[in-house]
Write a protein that holds these residues in place. Sequence first.
Motif, short mmCIF file in Angstrom:
data_model
loop_
_atom_site.label_atom_id
_atom_site.label_comp_id
_atom_site.label_asym_id
_atom_site.label_seq_id
_atom_site.Cartn_x
_atom_site.Cartn_y
_atom_site.Cartn_z
N TYR A 1 133.45 49.37 17.82
CA TYR A 1 134.97 49.89 17.60
C TYR A 1 135.40 49.21 16.17
N LEU B 1 129.14 60.31 20.33
CA LEU B 1 130.66 60.72 20.39
C LEU B 1 131.38 59.71 19.44
N PHE C 1 129.96 52.65 25.36
CA PHE C 1 130.62 52.31 24.20
C PHE C 1 129.73 51.38 23.21
N TYR D 1 136.09 54.85 17.19
CA TYR D 1 135.19 54.32 18.21
C TYR D 1 134.01 55.03 18.23
N PHE E 1 133.98 53.81 31.33
CA PHE E 1 134.19 55.06 32.10
C PHE E 1 133.60 55.19 33.39
N PHE F 1 136.20 62.34 33.98
CA PHE F 1 136.22 61.02 33.93
C PHE F 1 137.16 60.08 33.73
N GLN G 1 137.54 49.20 23.67
CA GLN G 1 136.94 50.30 24.02
C GLN G 1 137.33 50.81 25.60
N LEU G 2 137.12 52.15 25.95
CA LEU G 2 137.27 52.52 27.24
C LEU G 2 135.85 52.34 28.01
N TYR H 1 140.16 61.90 31.54
CA TYR H 1 139.58 62.76 30.31
C TYR H 1 138.94 63.77 31.04
N GLN I 1 142.36 57.94 23.05
CA GLN I 1 141.49 58.27 21.96
C GLN I 1 141.19 59.72 21.97
N GLN J 1 126.50 59.07 24.95
CA GLN J 1 126.46 59.73 26.26
C GLN J 1 125.18 60.22 26.74
N PHE K 1 138.39 62.70 20.90
CA PHE K 1 137.03 62.68 20.59
C PHE K 1 136.76 63.94 19.90
N GLY K 2 135.81 63.78 19.11
CA GLY K 2 135.06 64.82 18.38
C GLY K 2 134.19 65.47 19.51
N ASP K 3 133.29 66.64 19.07
CA ASP K 3 132.61 67.27 19.84
C ASP K 3 131.30 66.46 20.06
N TYR L 1 130.88 56.30 20.87
CA TYR L 1 130.26 56.01 22.14
C TYR L 1 128.90 56.80 22.12
N ASN M 1 129.25 71.08 26.29
CA ASN M 1 128.92 71.15 24.70
C ASN M 1 130.33 70.83 23.72
N ARG M 2 131.28 69.81 24.42
CA ARG M 2 132.42 69.68 23.93
C ARG M 2 132.66 68.18 24.08
N GLY M 3 133.40 67.47 23.25
CA GLY M 3 134.03 66.18 23.45
C GLY M 3 134.83 66.09 24.68
N LEU M 4 135.47 64.88 24.74
CA LEU M 4 136.29 64.56 25.87
C LEU M 4 137.79 64.91 25.59
N LEU N 1 128.62 57.31 29.91
CA LEU N 1 129.20 57.13 28.58
C LEU N 1 129.06 55.62 28.35
#
Lengths: 112, 113
Positions: free
Chosen positions: B48, B91, B45, B33, A102, A90, A99-100, A36, B102, B37, B104-106, B35, A41-44, B43
Amino acid sequence: AQSVAQPEDQVNVAEGNPLTVKCTYSVSGNPYLFWYVQYPNRGLQFLLKYITGDNLVKGSYGFEAEFNKSQTSFHLKKPSALVSDSALYFCAVVRSARQLTFGSGTQLTVLP
Amino acid sequence: GAGVSQSPSNKVTEKGKDVELRCDPISGHTALYWYRQSLGQGLEFLIYFQGNSAPDKSGLPSDRFSAERTGGSVSTLTIQRTQQEDSAVYLCASSSGGNQPQHFGDGTRLSIL
């Protein structure tokens, strides 16, 4: 427990040169591996995944990764880096559809 | 197309207050999910959800954290009696299940004063 390691916190490369971002994994059984990218300021954003099959996986934006079972590695590569590739990368692993886990992330800086 | 939407994008609150963070997944995605950060922990978890199954809460750091997913769609993460160590970016991600990627949102940047 499954885990991934990214040994480099920071990678610098000149624009136009090839880039490599390293990842090693520790998993019992078959690993499901992902890369990823995260911009400020953004998601993955998903780049690519290895589930099974060819060891060379091609993904978004010209990135590819090579799965090496003997070295338990899954390094991310790109033949010619762009300044816009500068971001946080990542590596991640998942054992089941859950779940991932990382790595700690690698900050890639491409210098013009 | 519409991606994962999270709100608010930023939240500043005082220690001890409760907060609710919202996630609207991609339509049709059965898996959701959460998460966290943070600089010190990377990051992590949290929780879920998969369809109508009981959620996997194994990543929640304390009983002050809870989450629900209503109607198999929108999810809310609630943190009660917030502490300064809760400051992080939260996240949300969704997927169509299995080993699909997956998305992701911001995130919501939470700051506890």
